[in-house]
Write a protein that holds these residues in place. Structure first.
Motif, PDB file in Angstrom:
ATOM      1  N   GLY A  48       0.714  -1.272  -0.050  1.00 10.57           N
ATOM      2  CA  GLY A  48      -0.032  -0.157  -0.196  1.00 10.57           C
ATOM      3  C   GLY A  48       0.818   1.262   0.177  1.00 10.57           C
ATOM      4  O   GLY A  48       0.197   2.395   0.277  1.00 10.57           O
ATOM      5  N   LEU A  49       2.017   1.250  -0.374  1.00 15.93           N
ATOM      6  CA  LEU A  49       3.185   2.331  -0.210  1.00 15.93           C
ATOM      7  C   LEU A  49       3.026   3.155  -1.556  1.00 15.93           C
ATOM      8  O   LEU A  49       3.042   4.355  -1.500  1.00 15.93           O
ATOM      9  N   TYR A  50       2.907   2.472  -2.789  1.00 13.27           N
ATOM     10  CA  TYR A  50       3.024   3.216  -4.037  1.00 13.27           C
ATOM     11  C   TYR A  50       1.954   2.395  -4.825  1.00 13.27           C
ATOM     12  O   TYR A  50       1.805   1.264  -4.915  1.00 13.27           O
ATOM     13  N   SER A  51       1.586   3.181  -5.953  1.00  9.64           N
ATOM     14  CA  SER A  51       0.610   2.710  -6.907  1.00  9.64           C
ATOM     15  C   SER A  51       1.602   2.357  -8.119  1.00  9.64           C
ATOM     16  O   SER A  51       2.044   3.558  -8.762  1.00  9.64           O
ATOM     17  N   VAL A  52       1.670   1.370  -8.708  1.00 11.46           N
ATOM     18  CA  VAL A  52       2.404   0.677  -9.843  1.00 11.46           C
ATOM     19  C   VAL A  52       1.606   0.764 -11.199  1.00 11.46           C
ATOM     20  O   VAL A  52       0.556   0.212 -11.207  1.00 11.46           O
TER      21      VAL A  52
END
Length: 461
Positions: free
Chosen positions: A321-325
């Motif tokens: 849930g840290l970054y949206s790839v």
């Protein structure tokens, strides 16, 4: 057991070397053959005799050669390049004997200047076309995977001390590099090394940071190749035997609190460790979905004695849930403008690199490498995606280098042909012979310098 392990270790090391060497030679062979075909095809179209077509140099002897028609095709033993020997042309073979006779209709010197210009430009033109085609093909086949810069909400992790010294801090959001607005996080690293200034957003405030002129020189003096990376949590990936925190921590533990402070990213932990050497500190870890309070011992070196996962796959970062790839796929038609733009961007980037190299104040000339540096660019594990990306960039590099106005390079021949076309006067054969010798000396000096740099780095660094 030790003996068997040693054999296995040597086997793995040897296999990695073979994989790197295979990629290096395959890439080099593709680039050389296609570059020389760029000279060969227009020469044949204009009915100019090509006496030799060689992959690698055949000093004293060839590994393979076969004459087909009027041309000898061969493979030399010295993998420093390749060549086509065109009749009636003063080139690296320095075959001046044929130039003493009367010009023949099939010779290079008998052709109109515009035809000779096309023959000489053919090699670099093929290099540029090849690079663009590779980028188009990669875009179509692999698509693009990236993290939008706007999704890096808590800024970057500055891992190179040179950047810290210049003024960048952990948590800075990089907004602009020179005049280019950053839309994708993936674009930051390749642009940063050649930057003059960086605009960052720090705690809601925009700040412009001027980088020193000798920024590249300072980077070369550090051991760390990376400049910045994504901020990631401290996730325990390995606990070595005998670790002083072996009983307190388990693999996959995620550090959530340390010394009374909440911890989201690993860099926040490292900032505290240096001030807590030799102390026992209260901490909180996430384990199996629950928060567990523990006590951690910081050794005298300011370390916890465990390994963490510094490089997580992008998919894992998304799962946390840290970054949206973002992943995008493109049709062949859509891939064409994207691939062309990628080629233009790489061409622009290489132009900036050359400009920095020729400016002694930057210290970039110290980074110039030869065949050893090119060899080391290739990974020890085979990846077609990486291979084609490197080959495309090397093709651009080869094209630009060959366009430099140095006698003995394609650019030198083009320079004299343009002079002839503009002035209407053709340089004498004697002048061209001397210019070729001067150019050859310059090229040897450049090769010695570049490969000498490789040797120096291998021995002393």
């Amino acid at each position: 057991m030790l003996f068997l392990w040693r054999i296995e270790f040597l086997g793995n090391a040897s296999m990695e070397f073979v994989i790197k060497l295979s990629q290096f030679l395959l890439s080099l062979s593709i680039l050389i053959v296609l570059h020389e075909l760029g000279h060969f095809i227009p020469a044949k179209l204009f009915k100019t005799r090509v006496e030799k077509f060689y992959l690698f140099f055949d000093v004293k002897f060839s590994l393979f050669k076969k004459k087909v028609g009027e041309t000898v095709y061969g493979i030399g033993w010295l993998p420093l390049g390749g060549y086509v020997k065109i009749a009636g042309m003063i080139d690296e073979s320095m075959d001046t004997e044929q130039m003493q006779g009367e010009p023949q209709p099939w010779e290079f010197r008998s052709k109109p200047a515009w035809q000779r210009l096309i023959i000489m430009l053919g090699g670099v033109l093929v290099n540029f076309i090849l690079a663009f085609l590779i980028y188009i093909g990669m875009t179509f086949y692999y698509g693009q995977q990236y993290i939008a810069n706007s999704d890096v909400k808590d800024g970057v992790w500055v891992i190179n001390p040179v950047l810290e010294k210049a003024g960048l801090q952990n948590g800075d959001k990089i907004v602009r590099i020179d005049q280019t607005k950053i839309d994708r996080f993936n674009d930051i690293q390749p642009q940063l090394a050649l930057a003059k200034e960086v605009e960052v957003n720090r705690k809601g405030q925009d700040t412009v940071i001027k980088l020193p002129v000798n920024f590249i020189d300072q980077l070369l003096k550090t051991d760390r190749k990376a400049l910045i990376t994504l901020r990631i949590p401290f996730i325990v990936s390995d606990i070595p035997a005998g670790s002083h925190n072996a009983k307190q921590l388990k693999k996959k533990d995620i550090l959530k609190g340390f010394n009374g402070q909440p911890i989201t990213y690993a860099d926040e932990l490292f900032a505290q460790l240096t001030t807590l050497k030799g102390k026992t500190v209260a901490a909180v870890v996430e384990r199996d979905g629950k928060e567990v309070p523990i006590q951690l011992n910081v050794n005298k070196e300011g370390k916890l004695g465990v390994a963490y996962a510094p490089m997580l796959p992008l998919d894992n970062l998304e799962k946390l849930g840290l970054y949206s790839v973002k992943s995008e796929e493109f049709s062949l038609w859509e891939s064409i403008p994207i691939g062309i733009q990628m080629g233009i961007d790489q061409l622009t980037s290489y132009g900036k690199q050359l400009k920095a190299i020729f400016n002694p104040d930057t210290g970039a000339y110290k980074a110039v490498g030869g065949f050893g540096a090119i060899f080391n660019v290739f990974p020890s594990a085979w990846s077609w995606q990486v291979f084609w990306g490197i080959t495309a960039f090397l093709s651009i590099m080869l094209g630009v280098m060959n366009l430099l106005p140095i006698p003995a390079l394609d650019g030198g021949h083009v320079m004299f042909l343009l002079y002839e076309m503009i002035s209407g006067r053709k340089p004498s054969d004697k002048f061209l012979e001397r210019a070729q010798m001067v150019g050859f000396v310059i090229l040897i000096a450049l090769l010695v310098f570049a490969n000498g740099n490789d040797l120096y780095k291998a021995i002393f660094k």
